[in-house]
Design a protein around this motif. Structure first.
Motif, PDB file in Angstrom:
ATOM      1  N   UNK A   5      14.450  74.243  89.094  1.00  0.00           N
ATOM      2  CA  UNK A   5      15.095  73.371  90.073  1.00  0.00           C
ATOM      3  C   UNK A   5      15.742  74.140  91.221  1.00  0.00           C
ATOM      4  N   UNK A   6      15.214  75.304  91.537  1.00  0.00           N
ATOM      5  CA  UNK A   6      15.770  76.085  92.644  1.00  0.00           C
ATOM      6  C   UNK A   6      15.721  75.252  93.929  1.00  0.00           C
ATOM      7  N   UNK A   7      16.828  75.260  94.663  1.00  0.00           N
ATOM      8  CA  UNK A   7      16.900  74.504  95.906  1.00  0.00           C
ATOM      9  C   UNK A   7      17.340  73.064  95.723  1.00  0.00           C
ATOM     10  N   UNK A   8      17.535  72.615  94.492  1.00  0.00           N
ATOM     11  CA  UNK A   8      17.995  71.247  94.224  1.00  0.00           C
ATOM     12  C   UNK A   8      19.515  71.251  94.076  1.00  0.00           C
ATOM     13  N   UNK A   9      20.159  70.272  94.684  1.00  0.00           N
ATOM     14  CA  UNK A   9      21.608  70.128  94.629  1.00  0.00           C
ATOM     15  C   UNK A   9      21.950  68.847  93.891  1.00  0.00           C
ATOM     16  N   UNK A  10      22.774  68.976  92.857  1.00  0.00           N
ATOM     17  CA  UNK A  10      23.124  67.847  92.004  1.00  0.00           C
ATOM     18  C   UNK A  10      24.631  67.658  92.019  1.00  0.00           C
ATOM     19  N   UNK A  11      25.053  66.415  92.159  1.00  0.00           N
ATOM     20  CA  UNK A  11      26.462  66.059  92.114  1.00  0.00           C
ATOM     21  C   UNK A  11      26.757  65.377  90.793  1.00  0.00           C
ATOM     22  N   UNK A  12      27.768  65.853  90.078  1.00  0.00           N
ATOM     23  CA  UNK A  12      28.237  65.202  88.863  1.00  0.00           C
ATOM     24  C   UNK A  12      29.668  64.758  89.128  1.00  0.00           C
ATOM     25  N   UNK A  13      29.952  63.477  88.873  1.00  0.00           N
ATOM     26  CA  UNK A  13      31.260  62.943  89.240  1.00  0.00           C
ATOM     27  C   UNK A  13      32.040  62.478  88.018  1.00  0.00           C
ATOM     28  N   UNK A  33      21.022  76.290  84.501  1.00  0.00           N
ATOM     29  CA  UNK A  33      20.127  77.292  83.910  1.00  0.00           C
ATOM     30  C   UNK A  33      18.712  77.190  84.482  1.00  0.00           C
ATOM     31  N   UNK A  34      18.386  76.030  85.057  1.00  0.00           N
ATOM     32  CA  UNK A  34      17.072  75.834  85.682  1.00  0.00           C
ATOM     33  C   UNK A  34      17.080  76.162  87.166  1.00  0.00           C
ATOM     34  N   UNK A  35      18.227  76.623  87.666  1.00  0.00           N
ATOM     35  CA  UNK A  35      18.307  77.055  89.053  1.00  0.00           C
ATOM     36  C   UNK A  35      18.916  76.058  90.019  1.00  0.00           C
ATOM     37  N   UNK A  36      19.291  74.882  89.537  1.00  0.00           N
ATOM     38  CA  UNK A  36      19.915  73.885  90.417  1.00  0.00           C
ATOM     39  C   UNK A  36      21.334  74.308  90.764  1.00  0.00           C
ATOM     40  N   UNK A  37      21.799  73.853  91.908  1.00  0.00           N
ATOM     41  CA  UNK A  37      23.191  74.023  92.296  1.00  0.00           C
ATOM     42  C   UNK A  37      23.915  72.744  91.923  1.00  0.00           C
ATOM     43  N   UNK A  38      24.975  72.868  91.117  1.00  0.00           N
ATOM     44  CA  UNK A  38      25.728  71.697  90.689  1.00  0.00           C
ATOM     45  C   UNK A  38      27.113  71.705  91.300  1.00  0.00           C
ATOM     46  N   UNK A  39      27.533  70.549  91.754  1.00  0.00           N
ATOM     47  CA  UNK A  39      28.874  70.341  92.272  1.00  0.00           C
ATOM     48  C   UNK A  39      29.533  69.297  91.399  1.00  0.00           C
ATOM     49  N   UNK A  40      30.732  69.613  90.916  1.00  0.00           N
ATOM     50  CA  UNK A  40      31.506  68.660  90.114  1.00  0.00           C
ATOM     51  C   UNK A  40      32.600  68.081  91.003  1.00  0.00           C
ATOM     52  N   UNK A  41      32.465  66.802  91.327  1.00  0.00           N
ATOM     53  CA  UNK A  41      33.473  66.113  92.118  1.00  0.00           C
ATOM     54  C   UNK A  41      34.308  65.221  91.221  1.00  0.00           C
ATOM     55  N   UNK A  42      35.614  65.202  91.459  1.00  0.00           N
ATOM     56  CA  UNK A  42      36.487  64.316  90.685  1.00  0.00           C
ATOM     57  C   UNK A  42      37.319  63.468  91.647  1.00  0.00           C
ATOM     58  N   UNK A  43      37.872  62.398  91.135  1.00  0.00           N
ATOM     59  CA  UNK A  43      38.615  61.467  91.986  1.00  0.00           C
ATOM     60  C   UNK A  43      39.715  62.181  92.757  1.00  0.00           C
ATOM     61  N   UNK A  44      40.514  62.982  92.081  1.00  0.00           N
ATOM     62  CA  UNK A  44      41.657  63.635  92.713  1.00  0.00           C
ATOM     63  C   UNK A  44      41.394  65.086  93.091  1.00  0.00           C
ATOM     64  N   UNK A  45      40.242  65.659  92.712  1.00  0.00           N
ATOM     65  CA  UNK A  45      40.031  67.087  92.873  1.00  0.00           C
ATOM     66  C   UNK A  45      40.835  67.817  91.805  1.00  0.00           C
ATOM     67  N   UNK A  46      40.772  69.129  91.803  1.00  0.00           N
ATOM     68  CA  UNK A  46      41.544  69.898  90.827  1.00  0.00           C
ATOM     69  C   UNK A  46      40.963  69.830  89.438  1.00  0.00           C
TER      70      UNK A  46
END
Length: 187
Positions: A5-13, A33-46
């Protein structure tokens, strides 16, 4: 998993508390582990509080930012973990609802596990979809005009230009993660 998944961007909220640990961390680990970039967003951040089985506090996990600062145009897929407190909090959050609708409107993949589909109900994107979830969410989904509910480790439904992936419990995480990877590989 053999997909890359290189070059794929995934958002987990998530909310900032009540997240089922494995439903947050296992997709983060597997898809990274498959090469994706993951961003973890939360309601308040932190930091966010994870739990084991919705009752036992586990660990704090830092999120990468607030939901209000995130936009679907920057990502290829959205992942919504469960946990009853997490899902019930997310479903009431206007920023979480906005993000779901942005992903749907852009025709992108949305994946939800366990109680995560509650957010999809409040975002108004359930009508016409067939999906699975934690068993107790079944009636809520059918009342929200889902086309159907199945008792399956993973259910994929493509309709109206976007792909929905759902699973029932943490036991289904290997199939859930693989379905997300496959959807992104073919996108």
């Amino acid at each position: 998993m053999t997909t890359q998944l290189h070059g794929k961007n995934i958002l987990i909220i998530t909310a900032n508390t009540g997240i089922e640990r494995d439903e947050l961390l296992k997709p983060l680990e597997a898809l990274r582990s498959l090469g994706a970039t993951l961003t973890h967003g939360s309601i308040e951040g932190g930091s966010t509080q994870t739990f084991l089985h919705d009752t036992e506090k586990d660990r704090q996990v830092e999120s990468d930012g607030k939901l209000s600062g995130l936009n679907a145009r920057d990502f290829d897929a959205l992942v919504i973990p469960g946990g009853t407190v997490n899902a019930d909090t997310l479903r009431q959050d206007p920023e979480a609802q906005r993000l779901v609708n942005e992903f749907v409107d852009a025709g992108k993949t949305v994946a939800a596990i366990c109680h995560g589909p509650w957010l999809l109900i409040d975002a108004g994107v359930i009508p016409g979809k067939t999906l699975t979830s934690y068993t107790s969410v079944r009636t809520d989904l059918l009342n929200a005009k889902a086309a159907g509910w199945v008792d399956s480790e993973v259910k994929e439904c493509t309709a109206n230009g976007w792909k929905l992936i759902t699973s029932r419990t943490p036991d289904d995480l290997p199939a859930f993660n693989q379905a997300i990877a496959n959807a992104l590989q073919s996108a």
